[in-house]
Design a protein around this motif. Sequence first.
Motif, PDB file in Angstrom:
ATOM      1  N   THR A 176      -7.292   7.934  -0.516  1.00 50.27           N
ATOM      2  CA  THR A 176      -6.112   7.935  -1.389  1.00 50.27           C
ATOM      3  C   THR A 176      -5.750   9.355  -1.800  1.00 50.27           C
ATOM      4  OG1 THR A 176      -6.592   5.716  -2.256  1.00 50.27           O
ATOM      5  CG2 THR A 176      -5.185   7.144  -3.598  1.00 50.27           C
ATOM      6  N   LEU A 177      -6.757  10.147  -2.144  1.00 52.89           N
ATOM      7  CA  LEU A 177      -6.509  11.540  -2.522  1.00 52.89           C
ATOM      8  C   LEU A 177      -5.938  12.333  -1.347  1.00 52.89           C
ATOM      9  CD1 LEU A 177      -6.721  13.982  -4.402  1.00 52.89           C
ATOM     10  CD2 LEU A 177      -9.091  14.270  -3.631  1.00 52.89           C
ATOM     11  N   ILE A 178      -6.522  12.173  -0.178  1.00 53.14           N
ATOM     12  CA  ILE A 178      -6.059  12.914   0.993  1.00 53.14           C
ATOM     13  C   ILE A 178      -4.590  12.600   1.287  1.00 53.14           C
ATOM     14  CG2 ILE A 178      -6.331  13.182   3.489  1.00 53.14           C
ATOM     15  CD1 ILE A 178      -9.350  12.722   3.072  1.00 53.14           C
ATOM     16  N   LEU A 179      -4.248  11.307   1.306  1.00 53.88           N
ATOM     17  CA  LEU A 179      -2.867  10.919   1.587  1.00 53.88           C
ATOM     18  C   LEU A 179      -1.914  11.427   0.507  1.00 53.88           C
ATOM     19  CD1 LEU A 179      -3.357   7.225   2.830  1.00 53.88           C
ATOM     20  CD2 LEU A 179      -2.886   9.263   4.212  1.00 53.88           C
ATOM     21  N   SER A 180      -2.341  11.354  -0.746  1.00 51.19           N
ATOM     22  CA  SER A 180      -1.487  11.826  -1.841  1.00 51.19           C
ATOM     23  C   SER A 180      -1.239  13.324  -1.739  1.00 51.19           C
ATOM     24  CB  SER A 180      -2.134  11.497  -3.186  1.00 51.19           C
ATOM     25  OG  SER A 180      -2.299  10.096  -3.350  1.00 51.19           O
ATOM     26  N   LEU A 181      -2.281  14.077  -1.381  1.00 49.26           N
ATOM     27  CA  LEU A 181      -2.120  15.522  -1.244  1.00 49.26           C
ATOM     28  C   LEU A 181      -1.224  15.868  -0.055  1.00 49.26           C
ATOM     29  CD1 LEU A 181      -5.750  16.780  -1.990  1.00 49.26           C
ATOM     30  CD2 LEU A 181      -3.757  16.843  -3.501  1.00 49.26           C
ATOM     31  N   LEU A 182      -1.351  15.117   1.030  1.00 49.50           N
ATOM     32  CA  LEU A 182      -0.507  15.362   2.203  1.00 49.50           C
ATOM     33  C   LEU A 182       0.966  15.101   1.877  1.00 49.50           C
ATOM     34  CD1 LEU A 182      -2.673  13.848   5.096  1.00 49.50           C
ATOM     35  CD2 LEU A 182      -2.198  16.261   4.648  1.00 49.50           C
ATOM     36  N   ILE A 183       1.228  14.012   1.148  1.00 50.47           N
ATOM     37  CA  ILE A 183       2.611  13.718   0.751  1.00 50.47           C
ATOM     38  C   ILE A 183       3.140  14.816  -0.164  1.00 50.47           C
ATOM     39  CG2 ILE A 183       4.061  12.135  -0.575  1.00 50.47           C
ATOM     40  CD1 ILE A 183       2.246   9.858   0.389  1.00 50.47           C
ATOM     41  N   THR A 184       2.311  15.226  -1.111  1.00 50.64           N
ATOM     42  CA  THR A 184       2.722  16.271  -2.050  1.00 50.64           C
ATOM     43  C   THR A 184       2.980  17.590  -1.340  1.00 50.64           C
ATOM     44  OG1 THR A 184       1.371  15.220  -3.764  1.00 50.64           O
ATOM     45  CG2 THR A 184       2.079  17.484  -4.175  1.00 50.64           C
ATOM     46  N   ALA A 185       2.206  17.875  -0.289  1.00 52.31           N
ATOM     47  CA  ALA A 185       2.344  19.137   0.438  1.00 52.31           C
ATOM     48  C   ALA A 185       3.728  19.295   1.061  1.00 52.31           C
ATOM     49  CB  ALA A 185       1.270  19.244   1.516  1.00 52.31           C
ATOM     50  N   LEU A 186       4.444  18.178   1.267  1.00 50.90           N
ATOM     51  CA  LEU A 186       5.808  18.272   1.796  1.00 50.90           C
ATOM     52  C   LEU A 186       6.695  19.103   0.885  1.00 50.90           C
ATOM     53  CD1 LEU A 186       6.317  14.534   2.880  1.00 50.90           C
ATOM     54  CD2 LEU A 186       5.943  16.497   4.391  1.00 50.90           C
ATOM     55  N   ASN A 187       6.327  19.133  -0.390  1.00 44.32           N
ATOM     56  CA  ASN A 187       7.137  19.857  -1.379  1.00 44.32           C
ATOM     57  C   ASN A 187       7.069  21.367  -1.189  1.00 44.32           C
ATOM     58  OD1 ASN A 187       8.866  19.168  -3.671  1.00 44.32           O
ATOM     59  ND2 ASN A 187       7.451  20.397  -4.885  1.00 44.32           N
ATOM     60  N   PHE A 188       6.071  21.870  -0.464  1.00 42.72           N
ATOM     61  CA  PHE A 188       6.006  23.306  -0.187  1.00 42.72           C
ATOM     62  C   PHE A 188       7.235  23.771   0.584  1.00 42.72           C
ATOM     63  CE2 PHE A 188       1.235  23.078  -0.699  1.00 42.72           C
ATOM     64  CZ  PHE A 188       1.187  23.953  -1.771  1.00 42.72           C
ATOM     65  N   THR A 233       4.354  21.993  -6.728  1.00 45.05           N
ATOM     66  CA  THR A 233       3.429  21.325  -5.809  1.00 45.05           C
ATOM     67  C   THR A 233       1.988  21.480  -6.262  1.00 45.05           C
ATOM     68  OG1 THR A 233       4.959  21.763  -3.979  1.00 45.05           O
ATOM     69  CG2 THR A 233       2.706  21.145  -3.399  1.00 45.05           C
ATOM     70  N   LEU A 234       1.618  22.680  -6.665  1.00 48.97           N
ATOM     71  CA  LEU A 234       0.247  22.922  -7.124  1.00 48.97           C
ATOM     72  C   LEU A 234      -0.047  22.162  -8.411  1.00 48.97           C
ATOM     73  CD1 LEU A 234      -0.269  26.728  -6.375  1.00 48.97           C
ATOM     74  CD2 LEU A 234      -1.120  24.757  -5.088  1.00 48.97           C
ATOM     75  N   PHE A 235       0.912  22.094  -9.308  1.00 53.20           N
ATOM     76  CA  PHE A 235       0.739  21.310 -10.534  1.00 53.20           C
ATOM     77  C   PHE A 235       0.420  19.847 -10.187  1.00 53.20           C
ATOM     78  CE2 PHE A 235       3.059  24.466 -13.310  1.00 53.20           C
ATOM     79  CZ  PHE A 235       2.068  24.550 -14.284  1.00 53.20           C
ATOM     80  N   ILE A 236       1.223  19.278  -9.292  1.00 53.66           N
ATOM     81  CA  ILE A 236       1.024  17.879  -8.900  1.00 53.66           C
ATOM     82  C   ILE A 236      -0.353  17.686  -8.281  1.00 53.66           C
ATOM     83  CG2 ILE A 236       1.854  16.013  -7.407  1.00 53.66           C
ATOM     84  CD1 ILE A 236       4.662  17.202  -7.652  1.00 53.66           C
ATOM     85  N   MET A 237      -0.735  18.595  -7.405  1.00 51.51           N
ATOM     86  CA  MET A 237      -2.037  18.492  -6.747  1.00 51.51           C
ATOM     87  C   MET A 237      -3.185  18.566  -7.752  1.00 51.51           C
ATOM     88  SD  MET A 237      -1.575  20.711  -3.228  1.00 51.51           S
ATOM     89  CE  MET A 237      -0.716  20.013  -1.817  1.00 51.51           C
ATOM     90  N   ILE A 238      -3.058  19.452  -8.725  1.00 51.94           N
ATOM     91  CA  ILE A 238      -4.118  19.594  -9.738  1.00 51.94           C
ATOM     92  C   ILE A 238      -4.298  18.286 -10.502  1.00 51.94           C
ATOM     93  CG2 ILE A 238      -4.672  20.687 -11.951  1.00 51.94           C
ATOM     94  CD1 ILE A 238      -3.422  23.264 -10.806  1.00 51.94           C
ATOM     95  N   LEU A 265       0.831  -1.203   0.000  1.00 53.27           N
ATOM     96  CA  LEU A 265       0.000   0.000   0.000  1.00 53.27           C
ATOM     97  C   LEU A 265       0.865   1.253   0.000  1.00 53.27           C
ATOM     98  CD1 LEU A 265      -2.769   1.269   0.067  1.00 53.27           C
ATOM     99  CD2 LEU A 265      -2.772   1.050   2.561  1.00 53.27           C
ATOM    100  N   LEU A 266       1.957   1.227   0.762  1.00 53.62           N
ATOM    101  CA  LEU A 266       2.878   2.361   0.779  1.00 53.62           C
ATOM    102  C   LEU A 266       3.458   2.606  -0.615  1.00 53.62           C
ATOM    103  CD1 LEU A 266       4.554   4.446   2.459  1.00 53.62           C
ATOM    104  CD2 LEU A 266       6.288   2.652   2.684  1.00 53.62           C
ATOM    105  N   GLY A 267       3.827   1.517  -1.297  1.00 54.48           N
ATOM    106  CA  GLY A 267       4.374   1.649  -2.641  1.00 54.48           C
ATOM    107  C   GLY A 267       3.390   2.284  -3.606  1.00 54.48           C
ATOM    108  N   TRP A 268       2.116   1.905  -3.503  1.00 56.89           N
ATOM    109  CA  TRP A 268       1.105   2.458  -4.402  1.00 56.89           C
ATOM    110  C   TRP A 268       0.736   3.888  -4.017  1.00 56.89           C
ATOM    111  CZ3 TRP A 268      -0.093   1.133  -9.051  1.00 56.89           C
ATOM    112  CH2 TRP A 268       0.115  -0.188  -9.466  1.00 56.89           C
ATOM    113  N   VAL A 269       0.603   4.164  -2.725  1.00 56.43           N
ATOM    114  CA  VAL A 269       0.229   5.517  -2.298  1.00 56.43           C
ATOM    115  C   VAL A 269       1.314   6.520  -2.685  1.00 56.43           C
ATOM    116  CG1 VAL A 269      -0.153   7.002  -0.290  1.00 56.43           C
ATOM    117  CG2 VAL A 269      -1.302   4.795  -0.432  1.00 56.43           C
ATOM    118  N   THR A 270       2.575   6.171  -2.470  1.00 60.59           N
ATOM    119  CA  THR A 270       3.659   7.077  -2.853  1.00 60.59           C
ATOM    120  C   THR A 270       3.809   7.143  -4.371  1.00 60.59           C
ATOM    121  OG1 THR A 270       5.252   5.262  -2.567  1.00 60.59           O
ATOM    122  CG2 THR A 270       4.958   6.776  -0.719  1.00 60.59           C
ATOM    123  N   GLY A 271       3.288   6.133  -5.067  1.00 61.07           N
ATOM    124  CA  GLY A 271       3.315   6.165  -6.529  1.00 61.07           C
ATOM    125  C   GLY A 271       2.344   7.167  -7.128  1.00 61.07           C
ATOM    126  N   CYS A 272       1.317   7.551  -6.365  1.00 57.28           N
ATOM    127  CA  CYS A 272       0.329   8.503  -6.874  1.00 57.28           C
ATOM    128  C   CYS A 272       0.941   9.883  -7.140  1.00 57.28           C
ATOM    129  CB  CYS A 272      -0.851   8.607  -5.908  1.00 57.28           C
ATOM    130  SG  CYS A 272      -1.843   7.096  -5.787  1.00 57.28           S
TER     131      CYS A 272
END
Length: 535
Positions: A407-419, A191-196, A153-160
Amino acid sequence: MEMGNVKAMDGKLNAHVEATSVPSPDFTYEDGLQPQKGSTQADVLDMSRMGKRQELQVGPNTWPARMAKAEHMGSGTSDSCLSAASYGLTNGGTGGVIWVTVGVILGALCMIASIGEMASMAPTAGGQYHWVSEFAPKSVEKPLSYIVGWLALLGWVTGCPSAAQLTSTLVQGLILLKNENANVATLWQTTLFIMIFLIIAVAFNLFLAGKLPLAEGIFLIVHIFGYFAFLIVLWTMSDHAPASQVFGTFTDGGGWGNVGLSCLVGITTPLWCFLGPDAGAHMSEELKDAGRVLPSAMVWATFFNGLLGLTMIITLCFCIGDIDGVLNSSTGIPIIQVLYNATGSFSGTVVMTTVLIVLSMVGTITVIAATSRQMWAFARDKGLPFSSYIEYVRPGWDIPLNAIIVTLILSLLITALNFGSDVALNAIISLSNAALIFSYMASIGCIRLKRFRNEPLLPRRWSLGKFGAPINDAALAFLAVGFVMSFFPITPLPAPADMNWAIAIFVFVIAAAVINYVVSARKHYIAPVALVKEQ
């Protein structure tokens, strides 16, 4: 490979019955069990044996749908190879990236054939952790399946965010091609590009799930026509290097001091492109007659995508020209600069790159779909916090709606680290390869152990037969190399910002999963084999 049918399963078969072959299967219903939501009689028996019920809608299974599904599972490998070629070109050069890709294709075929056989035995959205539970020795089956479930699951979530990041990079590369001084590559903009792109992919999975077969068909057509369009443009409009130079040039661009080691470090490029065909396994509960159709679709998808990917990599290496100039161009994406150098037209480059962007976006949609099904299945077995919420399938939707939202929430939280810093985001994203590879190694290792001990295997309608053991061995050897190299940075002695921190995060996740299992998860986690044995 031997492909055959097995005798009828009555739903109460022991979980460790050896497979046999007969000319044609004669499936019979269990009392009170009927196909639901578009499934077949064979699907009902598979689900019943595993102690599961059909909750998701099964899609069409026509020949065009199967071909589209196969291409969809491959996630556009040839296009991924073009978009992510810089790592392999830096470590290995043209000769290195080509021959390493050949090796990866052969290893990936052994890997996916092994996974396909297990998927025929137990076609479930749980995938690797379920297979570990059924095939591992009894003394370790529950804790090992729990750990594998978390890592898969970690592999797939971080793959998003990783998939969305590739799409974002292509868009930014086009903008920078037009104006290399454009201010579009700062951390917050990336970061915003990825989130979109993540939000778009999730929206498709939520509101256009019924259109997925149509989207897969369009993807197949775009993929095929795009492939030939790239070949024609690059071969007719570019200058070509001699074959001896393309196939025989090996470089140590990373500065490892050894060309062989540098080529192995560059394995990340083709490896990233060929990981993830198990997406089909996580979608198996939405595929009609999955125990028969899924394995062949996975293997053929890997074969054809491997063939397309290899020819595309070879084409790129013949037409790349000045490698250093391409790798250091303002676009940051070698294929964009190569296309511009070949065509001399910004408009033509935009059209060609747009094809890559569309295919990359479809790949992101695929990753979201597979991740949500993996999460939903693990929650169904009480392997996650808030499992009762995540596993709930709302009546009338017939998709794991809550799992997609999480899945979306976790992906956005991971992406937010890029801020704050791209070091943390890149470290987590780099973990995707290692986590997925470990889950493949664990599940294939368990089935190989059963073969070594001459223990009976589950019935399956797609079998590796007498070649099962050597194919499993080749897959494990390939995965072991990929696992080790997943933790290497692009250059030796890197600065902290360039270090591959995946090893630290991987060890932390393993330790956290073990501690959590000992403290609480062992009390509520339901190992899939427990349900099978109750049948």
